[in-house]
Design an enzyme around this catalytic site. Structure first.
Site, mmCIF file in Angstrom:
data_model
loop_
_atom_site.group_PDB
_atom_site.id
_atom_site.type_symbol
_atom_site.label_atom_id
_atom_site.label_comp_id
_atom_site.label_asym_id
_atom_site.label_seq_id
_atom_site.Cartn_x
_atom_site.Cartn_y
_atom_site.Cartn_z
ATOM 1 N N MET A 25 0.840 -1.186 0.000
ATOM 2 C CA MET A 25 0.000 0.000 0.000
ATOM 3 C C MET A 25 0.883 1.246 0.000
ATOM 4 S SD MET A 25 -3.108 -1.032 2.606
ATOM 5 C CE MET A 25 -4.065 0.444 2.172
ATOM 6 N N PHE A 26 0.393 2.319 -0.597
ATOM 7 C CA PHE A 26 1.080 3.618 -0.655
ATOM 8 C C PHE A 26 2.391 3.560 -1.443
ATOM 9 C CE2 PHE A 26 -1.043 3.069 3.491
ATOM 10 C CZ PHE A 26 -2.103 3.937 3.298
ATOM 11 N N GLY A 28 2.403 3.629 -4.899
ATOM 12 C CA GLY A 28 2.224 4.292 -6.186
ATOM 13 C C GLY A 28 1.751 3.379 -7.299
ATOM 14 N N THR A 30 -1.399 2.551 -8.253
ATOM 15 C CA THR A 30 -2.475 3.154 -9.043
ATOM 16 C C THR A 30 -1.960 4.340 -9.848
ATOM 17 O OG1 THR A 30 -4.143 2.426 -7.441
ATOM 18 C CG2 THR A 30 -4.776 4.193 -8.947
ATOM 19 N N GLU A 96 -6.693 -2.616 -8.285
ATOM 20 C CA GLU A 96 -7.040 -3.413 -7.096
ATOM 21 C C GLU A 96 -7.337 -4.866 -7.481
ATOM 22 O OE1 GLU A 96 -6.464 -2.243 -4.325
ATOM 23 O OE2 GLU A 96 -6.672 -0.070 -4.427
ATOM 24 N N GLN A 98 -6.133 -7.570 -6.578
ATOM 25 C CA GLN A 98 -6.129 -8.577 -5.512
ATOM 26 C C GLN A 98 -7.528 -8.897 -4.995
ATOM 27 O OE1 GLN A 98 -4.964 -5.474 -5.075
ATOM 28 N NE2 GLN A 98 -6.116 -4.618 -3.344
ATOM 29 N N CYS A 152 9.166 3.272 4.136
ATOM 30 C CA CYS A 152 8.852 2.804 5.481
ATOM 31 C C CYS A 152 8.609 3.993 6.405
ATOM 32 C CB CYS A 152 9.993 1.946 6.014
ATOM 33 S SG CYS A 152 9.742 1.350 7.700
ATOM 34 N N CYS A 184 9.309 -1.587 6.034
ATOM 35 C CA CYS A 184 10.356 -2.450 5.495
ATOM 36 C C CYS A 184 10.332 -3.775 6.258
ATOM 37 C CB CYS A 184 11.719 -1.780 5.619
ATOM 38 S SG CYS A 184 12.288 -1.610 7.336
ATOM 39 N N CYS A 187 11.346 -3.376 10.132
ATOM 40 C CA CYS A 187 10.342 -2.686 10.947
ATOM 41 C C CYS A 187 9.044 -3.485 11.015
ATOM 42 C CB CYS A 187 10.094 -1.285 10.398
ATOM 43 S SG CYS A 187 11.515 -0.177 10.580
#
Length: 204
Positions: A25-26, A28, A30, A96, A98, A152, A184, A187
């Site tokens: 997610m986040f 890029g 899309t 999307e 998935q 991250c 990452c 984390c």
């Protein structure tokens, strides 16, 4: 001197292909999908864009990136409808991915075999770091796979995982930064580990 004139139209036969854009997610995904589809439209190619009906975070019909860039799309309940609605097009975009059923793999294959360029974006892993929906199959049959990365939020390194910050075991839970964070590997493992409690020894 003889010059060979290049035929810009190449063959009269359309050459289909499958392009997969995947990542956390986040990252890029899309945005990259929209960029490729807009370029196709500039080239005056006919484009149809699809997304699952479940995706209503920003808009019920448009495909919208986290940066609020949008393009009109057709929400569909299942992958078979994509075939029905994709006649006489040059490019099919799917966001999307998935969230679609496993039949999307065969749908993409059929479209590409018919000469359609298929551009697909989706999460490759869920919040447990497990393969998500039809994405593994789509990556396997793709002519090209682009893995994009987020940053991250804990350390600033490249992030490949979507960490869920709210309770819930269901695989599908729509959300934004309040619910999910890109992390990452290091984390993700730290945030997934149960908090360490200091053992207190009482003395008598």
């Amino acid at each position: 001197m003889d010059y060979e004139i290049e035929n810009n139209h190449a063959d009269s036969i359309r050459r289909g292909s499958i392009e997969v854009i995947c990542g956390s997610m986040f990252s890029g995904k899309t945005e990259e999908l929209l960029r490729r589809l807009r370029r196709a439209k500039i080239a005056r190619q006919t484009v149809e864009i699809f997304k699952p009906t479940i995706d209503i975070r920003y808009d019920e019909t448009d495909v919208v990136s986290h940066d609020k860039n949008a393009i009109a799309s057709a929400p569909v309940d299942n992958s078979a409808n994509i075939l029905l609605l994709s006649s006489q097009v040059d490019v099919v975009g799917i966001d999307e991915a998935q969230f679609f059923d496993e039949g999307l793999v065969e749908v993409a294959q059929q479209l590409a075999d018919q000469g359609v360029r298929v551009v697909i974006a989706g999460l490759d892993m869920d919040f447990r770091r497990q393969p998500f929906g039809p994405m593994p199959g789509l990556c396997a049959i793709a002519d090209s796979v682009t893995k994009v990365h987020a940053v991250c939020v804990e350390c600033g390194r490249l992030a490949s995982y979507s960490f869920r910050r709210v309770q819930g075991d269901q695989q599908v839970m729509l959300g934004e930064l309040n619910e999910y964070s890109p992390l990452c590997r290091t984390c993700y493992r730290k945030c997934s580990s149960p908090p360490q409690t200091e053992e207190i020894h009482s003395t008598i």
